[in-house]
Design an enzyme around this catalytic site. Structure first.
Site, PDB file in Angstrom:
ATOM      1  N   GLU A 129       0.937  -1.099   0.083  1.00 35.52           N
ATOM      2  CA  GLU A 129      -0.150  -0.011   0.044  1.00 35.52           C
ATOM      3  C   GLU A 129       0.824   1.298   0.086  1.00 35.52           C
ATOM      4  O   GLU A 129       0.628   2.113  -0.520  1.00 35.52           O
ATOM      5  CB  GLU A 129      -0.901   0.133   1.232  1.00 35.52           C
ATOM      6  CG  GLU A 129      -2.067  -0.967   1.117  1.00 35.52           C
ATOM      7  CD  GLU A 129      -3.115  -0.757   0.036  1.00 35.52           C
ATOM      8  OE1 GLU A 129      -2.680  -0.696  -1.041  1.00 35.52           O
ATOM      9  OE2 GLU A 129      -4.128  -0.857   0.152  1.00 35.52           O
ATOM     10  N   THR A 181      -5.455   7.269  -5.250  1.00 37.11           N
ATOM     11  CA  THR A 181      -5.936   7.415  -3.980  1.00 37.11           C
ATOM     12  C   THR A 181      -4.652   8.633  -3.309  1.00 37.11           C
ATOM     13  O   THR A 181      -5.267   9.185  -2.493  1.00 37.11           O
ATOM     14  CB  THR A 181      -5.194   5.947  -3.024  1.00 37.11           C
ATOM     15  OG1 THR A 181      -6.271   4.968  -3.552  1.00 37.11           O
ATOM     16  CG2 THR A 181      -5.522   6.084  -1.587  1.00 37.11           C
TER      17      THR A 181
HETATM   18  N1  HSE Z   1      -8.642   4.766   3.501  1.00 34.49           N
HETATM   19  C1  HSE Z   1      -8.090   4.887   2.098  1.00 34.49           C
HETATM   20  C2  HSE Z   1      -8.258   6.269   1.751  1.00 34.49           C
HETATM   21  C3  HSE Z   1      -8.383   3.911   1.259  1.00 34.49           C
HETATM   22  O1  HSE Z   1      -9.600   6.464   1.840  1.00 34.49           O
HETATM   23  O2  HSE Z   1      -7.631   7.211   1.560  1.00 34.49           O
HETATM   24  C4  HSE Z   1      -8.032   3.983   0.074  1.00 34.49           C
HETATM   25  O3  HSE Z   1      -8.472   2.987  -0.838  1.00 34.49           O
END
Ligand code: HSE
Length: 306
Positions: A129, A181
């Site tokens: 990630e 993201t």
């Molecule tokens: N919690 C993360 C975000 C998940 O919302 O940035 C990304 O898939």
């Protein structure tokens, strides 16, 4: 050692009010991988999808996760060969990167006779990630590995709480635009007003209680996000309309899936989930936005070795 086949489910992070702490695995779509142990040390990654993802281990999410795992494995003379077929589109908000890194470490652990715990595997997969979004968040990886709904009570040190929940249908619409993201995190405000934090705490606690008590009404009331959604929803065509019409049609509620652009809705009944799908289709057909939809259920087993 034989070649194994792995399927890794898509996941919905945040679950509206639980930014970076709540996540849910779904049965469709799922990534597919093949993996084997090799005698030569090192990692060989091949992608058989069309996403032109990097295959150099340090730059590939599955590779980065595997490197973290190998670092803690005592025998340094092992290697892995992995073939990845991504069926979860990168940048969809459905945990595509998490599926690659979680699938790789669960597969590797199986080939190493389950030397590591699931908790360890989440730690390793978080390295993937980091490569994908610059941040080690675990809200997609954890449900992908554990199945079901999970809470990350703390990330450092990692404290995972699997949650039970009543049966629910999940409808997803994925407008065919890409939201990275990293970009969707960049636009967020760094400070939160106390009154908003209080509302959010109430909703997170209510949602968790609703899951554990099988209380659909409480789940529905708690699916509200006053911090992240008002900012990120600007990136998603017709977000407010989708949400309003789906709730009017009987959905419990929903919102942005992970960092978007996918939008999800939870429903108690399958017929409502299908009605919701039609609403999503109609809205995007009307404005000429391409999309994919899924009507699916909660995946309770996580990454599977076939
Ligand atoms: N919690 C993360 C975000 C998940 O919302 O940035 C990304 O898939």
């Amino acid at each position: 050692m034989n070649k194994i086949k792995i399927s890794a489910p898509a996941t919905i992070a945040n679950l509206v009010c639980g930014f970076d702490i709540l996540g849910l695995a779904i049965n469709h779509p799922q990534d597919e991988m093949e993996m084997q142990l090799t005698k030569e040390a090192g990692i060989k990654i091949t992608h058989i999808d069309n996403y032109s993802l990097p295959t150099e281990p340090t730059k590939n999410v599955a590779g980065a996760a595997l490197l973290a795992l190998m670092e803690e494995y005592p025998d340094k003379n092992i290697g892995f060969e992995i073939i990845v077929n991504k069926l979860i589109k990168p940048g969809s908000g459905l945990g595509s990167s998490a599926a690659s890194s979680a699938g790789a470490v669960v597969g590797a652990n199986y080939l190493l006779s389950n030397y590591f715990t699931k908790h360890d595997l989440v730690r390793f997969a978080m390295h993937g990630e980091k490569v994908a979004s610059g941040v080690k968040h675990a809200d997609n990886i954890t449900p992908c590995i554990y199945g079901g709904i999970t809470l990350i009570r703390s990330i450092f040190p990692l404290d995972i709480v699997p949650l039970s929940a009543p049966p629910m249908y999940v409808t997803v619409v994925h407008p065919q635009i890409e939201v990275k993201t990293s970009d969707a995190r960049q636009i967020l405000r760094k400070e939160v007003a106390l009154k908003d934090a209080i509302k959010q705490w109430g909703n997170v606690a209510g949602l968790v209680a609703g899951f554990l008590q099988n209380d659909y009404d409480l789940i529905s009331r708690s699916l509200e996000d006053v911090i992240i959604e008002p900012i990120r929803s600007i990136l998603i065509p017709e977000f407010d309309k989708i949400k309003m019409q789906c709730k009017e049609a009987g959905a419990l509620g929903g919102g942005i899936s992970g960092s978007g652009p996918s939008v999800f809705m939870l429903s108690k009944e399958e017929c409502t989930a299908k009605k919701v799908e039609q609403i999503m289709k109609d809205i995007y057909d009307k404005i000429g936005v391409d999309y994919h939809t899924h009507v699916t259920t909660i995946n309770n087993e996580g990454v599977k070795i076939n």
